[in-house]
Design an enzyme around this catalytic site. Structure first.
Site, PDB file in Angstrom:
ATOM      1  N   GLU A 150       3.065   2.136  -0.861  1.00  0.00           N
ATOM      2  CA  GLU A 150       3.366   2.853  -2.098  1.00  0.00           C
ATOM      3  C   GLU A 150       2.293   2.590  -3.150  1.00  0.00           C
ATOM      4  O   GLU A 150       1.852   3.498  -3.849  1.00  0.00           O
ATOM      5  CB  GLU A 150       4.756   2.464  -2.614  1.00  0.00           C
ATOM      6  CG  GLU A 150       5.808   3.409  -2.095  1.00  0.00           C
ATOM      7  CD  GLU A 150       7.021   2.715  -1.523  1.00  0.00           C
ATOM      8  OE1 GLU A 150       7.164   1.499  -1.715  1.00  0.00           O
ATOM      9  OE2 GLU A 150       7.825   3.386  -0.859  1.00  0.00           O
ATOM     10  N   GLU A 151       1.873   1.324  -3.227  1.00  0.00           N
ATOM     11  CA  GLU A 151       0.819   0.969  -4.192  1.00  0.00           C
ATOM     12  C   GLU A 151      -0.429   1.808  -3.936  1.00  0.00           C
ATOM     13  O   GLU A 151      -1.052   2.315  -4.866  1.00  0.00           O
ATOM     14  CB  GLU A 151       0.502  -0.527  -4.057  1.00  0.00           C
ATOM     15  CG  GLU A 151      -0.696  -0.957  -4.876  1.00  0.00           C
ATOM     16  CD  GLU A 151      -0.871  -2.482  -4.985  1.00  0.00           C
ATOM     17  OE1 GLU A 151       0.065  -3.224  -4.625  1.00  0.00           O
ATOM     18  OE2 GLU A 151      -1.942  -2.904  -5.429  1.00  0.00           O
ATOM     19  N   ARG A 152      -0.768   1.972  -2.661  1.00  0.00           N
ATOM     20  CA  ARG A 152      -2.022   2.675  -2.340  1.00  0.00           C
ATOM     21  C   ARG A 152      -1.917   4.173  -2.587  1.00  0.00           C
ATOM     22  O   ARG A 152      -2.856   4.799  -3.089  1.00  0.00           O
ATOM     23  CB  ARG A 152      -2.436   2.337  -0.896  1.00  0.00           C
ATOM     24  CG  ARG A 152      -2.943   0.925  -0.821  1.00  0.00           C
ATOM     25  CD  ARG A 152      -3.075   0.323   0.539  1.00  0.00           C
ATOM     26  NE  ARG A 152      -3.375  -1.109   0.378  1.00  0.00           N
ATOM     27  CZ  ARG A 152      -3.275  -2.015   1.332  1.00  0.00           C
ATOM     28  NH1 ARG A 152      -2.889  -1.680   2.546  1.00  0.00           N
ATOM     29  NH2 ARG A 152      -3.569  -3.285   1.093  1.00  0.00           N
TER      30      ARG A 152
END
Ligand SMILES: Cc1cc2nc3c(=O)[nH]c(=O)nc-3n(C[C@H](O)[C@H](O)[C@H](O)COP(=O)(O)OP(=O)(O)OC[C@H]3O[C@@H](n4cnc5c(N)ncnc54)[C@H](O)[C@@H]3O)c2cc1C
Length: 386
Positions: free
Chosen positions: A241-243
């Site tokens: 999700e961060e990426r």
């Protein structure tokens, strides 16, 4: 990706928020090296923007990841990267694991207030000697009765000086490096936590970053997310999700660099001609815009498959890699056409150039993304993925 009227309504809400609550203050906050994070988060929480994809039971909107993507993309219209970064840490970096694997108590105590904007969170993975090599981190959480006692430190932690809790990756056993880690939610007012002075960064100046020290910090074991020893796996999932958030957040920021540069090159004249009339310049800007569209397509594809529940490790890593590299290319090329003005600290291109540099380093450097992609392509020497 097919966007619905709901996506567009959300897009407008985020865009209006950026225009009204963030952009008028960016210069001041960048100069100050901080922004009123609790105030801004409360306003975002009131609009539901900190819990777009989070369960309704805990105050979220219960929407799928495509709505998160739209919000991340729109936050890219902010005139600085620091404030969107702080928001992304809250929505897509320190809360996905709590939401996915946390107990009801953890969700009520930390997730619901994070969604409401009453608590600020941060994510603690990197250490001084272990950034890329997450498995090599040294911070420990040792069982003592019903508690964990935490010792160690975490480096470069965004939001940490103002955070109310940290989602902390710590070694909870002496097992193998991928099996000895747990994610633990630690309230930041727990005795034994201290901070370095604010770290003096190249960019993202309005976001606050510090090193955190843990000296016999005691938290109940029930603050662990999921089963003991599954922290590495949960963090790798959380990284997806961060990426994707990181890639989506760059798209409009880069488009803004291109459009501002077009505007500038129309006005600025050399040798009796607007700069934009030089084919080398208008062709280059067209090429960069084409690349941004390619990044958008890749990011959307990753998101679409993620929404379908597919493993997007490869595509999310590709999107993050492309976002970092293209971010550097676009800001560097555009800055060039602003000449001496572009080299000035307050220039918007200069700020974007400094801010976007983080994308190739944070949340897994470009080379780490390449390693993951190679692993999934079966070209990495050593053990191959099934
Ligand atoms: C502004 C900022 C905010 C951050 N926020 C957070 C946060 O909130 N939470 C958090 O946990 N971390 C955070 N980080 C840390 C960030 O995730 C790490 O800096 C990043 O993962 C890289 O780790 P490192 O700095 O230790 O670099 P290293 O691991 O020392 O690597 C240095 C460089 O070597 C190269 N490299 C590394 N390994 C390999 C390899 N195997 N093959 C080829 N090349 C390689 C890469 O180019 C890399 O950039 C933040 C960092 C910054 C600068």
């Amino acid at each position: 990706m097919k966007f619905t009227a709901e996506h567009e309504a959300l897009r407008k809400t985020v865009r209006d928020f950026v225009e009204k609550e963030i952009n008028p203050h960016c210069d001041e906050w960048e100069e100050a090296g901080e922004f009123p994070i609790h105030d801004i988060f409360k306003k975002l929480g009131n609009l539901g923007l900190l819990g777009i994809q989070k369960p309704e039971e805990y105050g979220g909107m219960g929407l799928d990841y495509s709505y998160n993507l739209v919000a991340a993309e729109e936050l890219g219209t902010a005139h600085c990267g620091g404030v969107p970064l702080a928001i992304g840490v809250q929505t897509d970096m320190c809360t996905p694991a709590i939401s996915r694997f946390g107990s009801d108590e953890l969700k009520r105590t930390f997730l619901a207030p994070a969604i409401a904007g009453d608590m600020v969170g941060c994510i603690g993975v990197s250490e001084v000697a272990a950034g890329s090599d997450v498995a090599g981190m040294k911070t420990t959480a040792k069982q003592d009765g019903d508690d964990y006692v935490i010792n160690g430190s975490k480096m470069w932690i965004t939001n940490s000086p103002r955070a109310d809790f940290i989602c902390l990756l710590a070694n909870t056993s002496d097992d193998k490096p991928h099996k000895n880690k747990s994610l633990i939610v630690v309230p930041m007012n727990t005795p034994g936590i201290s901070f370095s002075p604010h770290l003096n960064k190249l960019g993202m100046r309005s976001s606050e970053t510090a090193q955190i020290f843990f000296d016999d910090v005691r938290v109940p074991q029930r603050y662990r997310i999921g089963a003991e020893g599954t922290g590495f796996m949960m963090q790798m999932l959380q990284f997806q999700e961060e990426r994707m958030w990181g890639a989506a957040n760059v798209i409009k920021a880069l488009e803004l660099c291109i459009s501002k540069t077009i505007e500038y090159c129309r006005e600025r004249k050399t040798f009796g001609q607007p700069l934009i009339n030089n084919q080398v310049i208008h062709f280059r800007l067209a090429e960069l815009q084409t690349e941004v569209e390619a990044l958008r397509a890749l990011t959307y594809q990753a998101c679409e498959l993620h929404v379908e529940g597919k493993d997007v490790t490869k595509l999310a890593s590709m999107a993050k890699l492309k976002a970092g590299r293209l971010g550097r290319e676009v800001t560097d090329s555009c800055l060039q056409y602003w000449g001496g003005n572009g080299y000035m600290w307050e220039n918007p291109l200069s700020r974007a150039f400094r801010d976007v540099r983080l994308v190739s380093i944070g949340g897994g450097a470009d080379e780490i993304m390449l390693g993951i992609i190679c692993k999934m392509m079966g070209t990495l020497p050593g053990k191959q993925r099934d």
